[in-house]
Design a protein around this motif. Structure first.
Motif, mmCIF file in Angstrom:
data_model
loop_
_atom_site.group_PDB
_atom_site.id
_atom_site.type_symbol
_atom_site.label_atom_id
_atom_site.label_comp_id
_atom_site.label_asym_id
_atom_site.label_seq_id
_atom_site.Cartn_x
_atom_site.Cartn_y
_atom_site.Cartn_z
ATOM 1 N N SER A 159 5.284 1.302 -39.135
ATOM 2 C CA SER A 159 6.179 1.922 -40.110
ATOM 3 C C SER A 159 6.928 3.149 -39.583
ATOM 4 N N HIS A 160 6.705 3.513 -38.309
ATOM 5 C CA HIS A 160 7.381 4.682 -37.740
ATOM 6 C C HIS A 160 7.964 4.345 -36.375
ATOM 7 N N ASP A 161 9.031 5.062 -36.015
ATOM 8 C CA ASP A 161 9.649 4.839 -34.714
ATOM 9 C C ASP A 161 9.208 5.917 -33.723
ATOM 10 N N LYS A 162 9.760 5.854 -32.509
ATOM 11 C CA LYS A 162 9.320 6.792 -31.474
ATOM 12 C C LYS A 162 9.687 8.240 -31.811
ATOM 13 N N ILE A 212 5.783 14.645 -34.123
ATOM 14 C CA ILE A 212 4.399 15.119 -34.346
ATOM 15 C C ILE A 212 3.783 15.622 -33.042
ATOM 16 N N GLY A 213 4.242 15.090 -31.913
ATOM 17 C CA GLY A 213 3.778 15.595 -30.622
ATOM 18 C C GLY A 213 4.221 17.016 -30.390
ATOM 19 N N ARG A 214 5.434 17.320 -30.811
ATOM 20 C CA ARG A 214 5.953 18.697 -30.674
ATOM 21 C C ARG A 214 5.180 19.667 -31.572
ATOM 22 N N LYS A 215 4.797 19.197 -32.739
ATOM 23 C CA LYS A 215 4.044 20.064 -33.661
ATOM 24 C C LYS A 215 2.655 20.365 -33.112
ATOM 25 N N GLY A 216 2.075 19.390 -32.428
ATOM 26 C CA GLY A 216 0.750 19.604 -31.832
ATOM 27 C C GLY A 216 -0.272 19.997 -32.872
ATOM 28 N N GLY A 217 -1.094 20.958 -32.517
ATOM 29 C CA GLY A 217 -2.167 21.399 -33.407
ATOM 30 C C GLY A 217 -1.795 22.544 -34.318
ATOM 31 N N ARG A 218 -0.504 22.849 -34.384
ATOM 32 C CA ARG A 218 -0.087 23.958 -35.257
ATOM 33 C C ARG A 218 -0.322 23.605 -36.707
#
Length: 82
Positions: A66-69, A75-81
């Motif tokens: 249901s999601h694209d790259k 979400i990778g950029r957001k990381g653990g923030r």
């Protein structure tokens, strides 16, 4: 919602909705946190590692469908923030 055509009886869906609404009016956030914790502990006690691997894979597959790259990039950029 109007009653269904089943001789004036409520459907399961209607009964469930009404029960859920009544429960939400009666209980607070802490109640739901407590029952969620109890349910999680009960599930952990009755299932093994493979169960969690299987449901994790199912969730990951559903998310990938249901999601694209760009979703994963963001979400990778957001990381653990937080």
């Amino acid at each position: 919602m109007a009653r269904n055509q089943n001789q004036g009886k409520m459907s399961r869906e209607e009964a469930g909705r009404m029960g859920g609404e009544a429960t939400s009016k009666k209980h607070n956030k802490e109640f739901y946190q407590e029952i969620g914790k109890k349910g999680g502990e009960a599930t952990a006690n009755s299932h093994d590692k493979e169960f969690y691997q299987e449901i994790g894979k199912k969730g990951g597959d559903a998310t990938a469908e249901s999601h694209d790259k760009n979703f994963y990039r963001d979400i990778g950029r957001k990381g653990g923030r937080n």
